[in-house]
Design an enzyme around this catalytic site. Structure first.
Site, PDB file in Angstrom:
ATOM      1  N   HIS B  86       0.832  -1.198   0.000  1.00 10.35           N
ATOM      2  CA  HIS B  86       0.000   0.000   0.000  1.00 10.35           C
ATOM      3  C   HIS B  86       0.874   1.260   0.000  1.00 10.35           C
ATOM      4  O   HIS B  86       1.839   1.334   0.756  1.00 10.35           O
ATOM      5  CB  HIS B  86      -0.892  -0.007   1.240  1.00 10.35           C
ATOM      6  CG  HIS B  86      -2.103   0.859   1.103  1.00 10.35           C
ATOM      7  ND1 HIS B  86      -3.338   0.356   0.766  1.00 10.35           N
ATOM      8  CD2 HIS B  86      -2.266   2.189   1.214  1.00 10.35           C
ATOM      9  CE1 HIS B  86      -4.204   1.333   0.710  1.00 10.35           C
ATOM     10  NE2 HIS B  86      -3.591   2.473   0.980  1.00 10.35           N
ATOM     11  N   GLY B 156       3.303  21.832  10.924  1.00 11.80           N
ATOM     12  CA  GLY B 156       4.430  20.974  11.299  1.00 11.80           C
ATOM     13  C   GLY B 156       5.641  21.240  10.427  1.00 11.80           C
ATOM     14  O   GLY B 156       5.630  22.145   9.578  1.00 11.80           O
ATOM     15  N   HIS B 161       9.009  13.267   9.353  1.00 14.97           N
ATOM     16  CA  HIS B 161       9.518  12.778  10.620  1.00 14.97           C
ATOM     17  C   HIS B 161      10.366  11.531  10.329  1.00 14.97           C
ATOM     18  O   HIS B 161       9.971  10.682   9.534  1.00 14.97           O
ATOM     19  CB  HIS B 161       8.314  12.429  11.505  1.00 14.97           C
ATOM     20  CG  HIS B 161       8.649  11.986  12.887  1.00 14.97           C
ATOM     21  ND1 HIS B 161       9.189  10.756  13.163  1.00 14.97           N
ATOM     22  CD2 HIS B 161       8.511  12.607  14.074  1.00 14.97           C
ATOM     23  CE1 HIS B 161       9.364  10.632  14.463  1.00 14.97           C
ATOM     24  NE2 HIS B 161       8.965  11.747  15.051  1.00 14.97           N
ATOM     25  N   THR B 163      11.029   8.630  11.688  1.00 11.35           N
ATOM     26  CA  THR B 163      10.443   7.280  11.803  1.00 11.35           C
ATOM     27  C   THR B 163       8.954   7.253  11.464  1.00 11.35           C
ATOM     28  O   THR B 163       8.437   6.232  11.022  1.00 11.35           O
ATOM     29  CB  THR B 163      10.598   6.733  13.239  1.00 11.35           C
ATOM     30  OG1 THR B 163       9.948   7.636  14.148  1.00 11.35           O
ATOM     31  CG2 THR B 163      12.069   6.596  13.615  1.00 11.35           C
ATOM     32  N   GLY B 165       7.170   9.565   9.450  1.00  9.21           N
ATOM     33  CA  GLY B 165       6.753  10.137   8.175  1.00  9.21           C
ATOM     34  C   GLY B 165       5.881  11.362   8.317  1.00  9.21           C
ATOM     35  O   GLY B 165       6.237  12.313   9.030  1.00  9.21           O
TER      36      GLY B 165
END
Lengths: 290, 290
Positions: B86, B156, B161, B163, B165
């Site tokens: 996915h 943000g 990020h 780990t 994302g």
């Protein structure tokens, strides 16, 4: 979120008035206005001159609603002026208590006996108990046939109330009243299918009759499903649909009278879609009413 | 009796973990343990390596559950070690808010923006908004394609990020994810039916694809019903069942992924039984779960 009450009883009183809208409204409102009770359905029939109310609630609230509806009926219905095709004993004719969740049939029988005693005390009504509430497990047809003849009331006076007659109070397992209407005006199709329904091993507990609906020119397979947990309702519908086609007629519609238990409703959903993995929690009951 | 809360939102977060039972349990438990929220469904897929959770609650509780599940996922999922078929942007990949009852799409968009801002602040996650929550009404596929390329986050940091994302948060109308599985292993039947489903005037809003289910040797008509109020689900099932027969195959089963809105479930009941007079109140939701 929605704090489900765990002890719930279903109550299905039958009243001998299906025509006068003010009397019907007074009885239905007595149930609707009882705190803690949910009115699930009511239906009045002119020909039968009869009102059937279905409501659900915790034991105390259900008993209060039953007594409130009995008061409304006893004050307003005079059996001396009553006519209708349905056999009847009283203004509040039959009052069954049915276990819905977190309650046993024996507990419902105790409720029925307590409400029956209260009906006799408050309204001077003769009360007969039936099925699980009857010490001798009398059936409703037996009580109707024998009342004030070979059978005296379980509580209250020994003769009918002058205007309100007598009341039969009982406790029974849930059943589903279910009718499937056929396009044919010829009664033989409905009778043939009804006869088959009564003996199908994979659909147990079906009581079925073929009836005419003269005002609509239709016929009907009229059923009580007495073992709803063992008899998938969609399979009943599908059998009748298939047999009607084979016999050369067709299903016009079907109707559930009164209440459809939750597990039966979920079973219809899953069966109709062949949705073998569907779980009850997936259905958003939170917006069921829109 | 059951005090229905009138303002309810449905939330369907998708997480990039469908294999590790401890991670899955931690995320699902974070939702389950949030007071006021009902966990309606969760399903984890190994091939997609993806977890989809469906829950329902009043706005404040739903936002709290969304943030709690995001915390559980962000702590445990490391996208650097992730594989799966996915497409994904983040550990909490997509977070849609859906109006269920007593709440508008615009109010859900405001909730989505508020939760998105909180995700950015608390977890240093880049957050993109989509559909009704996006000032430019960006679609989810557009955000997936453009994120960190032509499109910068709505809140943000400007880079993923390390780990966890990034997360796409939005508000959309309800839809029903619905699959019908065919006995045929030949994909052409499912493709033919899917093509027809996309253009049927009496069943609007159906997005449909024909897919293989190689592990079972079956094929599938995989659908999103984007207008559940206008598209009776039983008619969708019945159309596919009839067309499958005409084409020389048959329906093995169907499956609803996630939640089935109450009105859609009631519509299936009534349509499957041709029960034109059935009313939602007749169904005893009180014992739906048995």
């Amino acid at each position: 979120m929605s704090a489900l009450v765990s002890h719930l009883v279903q109550c299905v009183p039958n009243f001998s008035e299906g025509r006068d809208p003010e009397v019907i409204a007074a009885i239905v409102d007595a149930v609707r206005q009882t705190p803690g009770v949910r009115l699930a359905d009511w239906s009045a029939d002119r020909d039968h001159n009869r009102l059937v109310v279905t409501f659900v609630g915790p034991p105390d609230a259900a008993c209060a609603a039953a007594l409130a509806s009995a008061a409304a009926a006893t004050q307003r219905i005079d059996l001396r002026t009553h006519s209708g095709v349905h056999p009847r004993l009283g203004a509040l004719d039959v009052l069954p208590f049915v276990p819905l969740s977190g309650i046993t049939l024996a507990e419902c029988a105790a409720l029925a006996q307590s409400v029956g005693t209260a009906l006799a005390d408050r309204f001077a009504l003769p009360v007969f108990f039936y099925e699980a509430a009857s010490p001798d497990n009398h059936s409703l047809p037996f009580v109707r046939k024998s009342a004030f003849q070979s059978l005296l009331p379980d509580c209250g006076p020994d003769a009918p109330h002058p205007t309100a007659g007598a009341t039969v109070v009982g406790a029974r397992e849930p059943l589903i009243a279910y009718n499937v209407n056929l396009a044919a005006s010829d009664l033989s199709f409905a009778r043939t299918i009804a006869r088959e329904m009564r003996v199908l091993p994979h659909l147990p507990g079906v009581r079925a009759l073929g009836l005419r609906l003269p005002s609509r020119g239709l016929t009907q397979v009229s059923m009580n499903l007495t073992r709803p947990a063992a008899t998938p309702l969609f399979a009943v519908f599908h059998y009748i649909q298939r047999r009607a086609q084979e016999l050369g007629t067709s299903v016009i519609e079907s109707e559930i009278i009164g209440a459809l238990p939750g597990p039966a409703a979920f079973g219809i959903l899953a069966d109709a879609l062949q949705a073998t993995t569907l779980k009850p929690g997936q259905v958003l009951l939170e917006n069921w009413l829109g």
